[in-house]
Enzyme design. Structure first.
Site, PDB file in Angstrom:
ATOM      1  CG  LEU A  99      -2.166  -0.827   1.232  1.00 60.05           C
ATOM      2  CD1 LEU A  99      -2.812  -0.803   2.614  1.00 60.05           C
ATOM      3  CD2 LEU A  99      -3.144  -0.336   0.181  1.00 60.05           C
ATOM      4  CG  ASP A 100       0.722   3.970  -3.206  1.00 63.35           C
ATOM      5  OD1 ASP A 100       1.632   3.202  -3.548  1.00 63.35           O
ATOM      6  OD2 ASP A 100      -0.199   4.347  -3.973  1.00 63.35           O
ATOM      7  N   PRO A 101       2.381   4.887   0.933  1.00 59.09           N
ATOM      8  CG  PRO A 101       4.551   5.697   1.244  1.00 59.09           C
ATOM      9  CD  PRO A 101       3.658   5.071   0.207  1.00 59.09           C
ATOM     10  CB  ALA A 127      -2.950   3.654   0.714  1.00 58.57           C
ATOM     11  NE  ARG A 137      -0.096   5.300  -6.811  1.00 55.78           N
ATOM     12  CZ  ARG A 137       1.200   5.183  -7.079  1.00 55.78           C
ATOM     13  NH1 ARG A 137       1.911   6.257  -7.426  1.00 55.78           N
ATOM     14  NH2 ARG A 137       1.794   4.000  -7.049  1.00 55.78           N
TER      15      ARG A 137
END
Length: 323
Positions: free
Chosen positions: A48-50, A52, A187
């Site tokens: 997961l992206d930071p 998120a 995204r």
């Protein structure tokens, strides 16, 4: 200044469903949880992206052997898209690229833009992503300022629906629900939706709701796990799901003690008829011994858990039901 004591790790098997906080990378979150549980071995099941938040299944010990299987599972997200501004990372953490006016939009116009982004589609990954070119993640190249042609790949989007819209301090915001298969970038979906609407867009927030087979997950925040840990390690271990919980979507094949002995030593065994493919193999006591390829009435071991070879030599305990 007193040094923080070194963590003494232990052998531990199971899965914890972390509610990842915003601002941490998936690996940073993994390491914090691993140290909290003192697990010798750990891995997560898809970054997961930071920016998120939400479900990040973390596997300890033998459960790391199925982490790759969970990577390919379907997932669901809720995201907020800000219209009118594109960024180099396609989310709010990136540098602004282009500001454009947002046209008048109604639900029908938005739906018309969403529709082509559902189903089996071709998607271009963000340049700030973990996909590798020449053995190096794209984000590493992007941070050095290298020109990048992000790859396209086939993905499946089961749902991409508008939940609502509002005017925020940064402009028009759309709340969206996404259900998708492995490898899909939310995204990229938001970026392509913005282009279809003629104004561009980026992700302002992203939350992962579930990952198959954890469709109604009981997640724990880091703070909650710390509070539980303060009540004792045995209480903390109660947050773990058994490995079997991560394999609930796989067909099952139950085998007797004699077959389990041979299977546990890597031998192909006979089995009851069933659909060919990857199956989870269980002892009669209900413990999963490993994964096998079923073909033509035979089970060929593909991935064995360490207790498989001892399945007939040690008394088996019934597996606790998954949460």
């Amino acid at each position: 200044m007193r040094k923080k004591p070194r963590t003494v790790f232990r052998a531990l098997d199971g899965i914890v469903l972390l509610d990842k906080p915003q601002g941490l990378s998936s690996n940073q979150a993994l390491q914090q949880v691993r140290h909290l549980f003192r697990a010798e071995k750990g891995g997560h099941t898809g970054s997961l992206d930071p920016l998120a938040t939400g479900l990040l299944p973390i596997c300890f010990g033998e459960a790391t052997k199925i982490a790759g299987l969970l990577l390919g599972s379907s997932k669901a997200y809720e995201t907020t898209a800000v219209l009118g501004l594109t960024t180099d990372s396609d989310d709010a953490d990136g540098a602004p690229l282009l500001q454009r006016p947002v046209p008048e939009l109604d639900d029908a116009t938005i739906e018309a833009a969403l529709a082509p982004l559902r189903g089996a589609i071709r998607q271009r990954a963000p340049i700030y992503s973990a996909l590798k070119q020449g053995g190096e993640p794209l984000y590493a190249k992007a941070r050095r300022g290298e020109a990048i042609e992000a790859p396209e790949r086939d993905v499946v989007v089961h749902r991409f629906d508008l939940l609502g819209s509002e005017q925020g301090p940064d402009g028009t915001r759309l709340r969206l629900h996404v259900e998708c298969g492995s490898g899909t970038y939310v995204r990229s979906l938001v970026r392509d939706l913005g282009e279809a609407l003629g104004c561009g867009a980026h992700v302002a927030s992203l939350r992962r709701l579930w990952v198959d087979p954890f469709s109604q997950p009981r997640m724990f925040t880091l703070d909650a796990l710390r509070e539980i840990a303060a009540r004792g390690e045995a209480v903390l271990d109660g947050c773990l799901l058994p490995i079997e919980a991560g394999l609930s979507a796989f067909p099952r094949a139950a085998i007797d003690a004699e077959a389990a002995l041979r299977f546990g030593h890597g031998q192909t065994i006979d089995c009851e008829a069933g659909e060919d493919g990857l199956v989870a193999v269980y002892s009669l006591a209900g413990r999963c011994l490993g994964l096998a390829q079923r073909e033509g009435g035979k089970l060929s071991p593909r991935r064995l858990f360490r207790w498989a070879a001892a399945a007939t030599r040690e008394p088996e305990q019934p597996v606790a039901p998954s949460a």
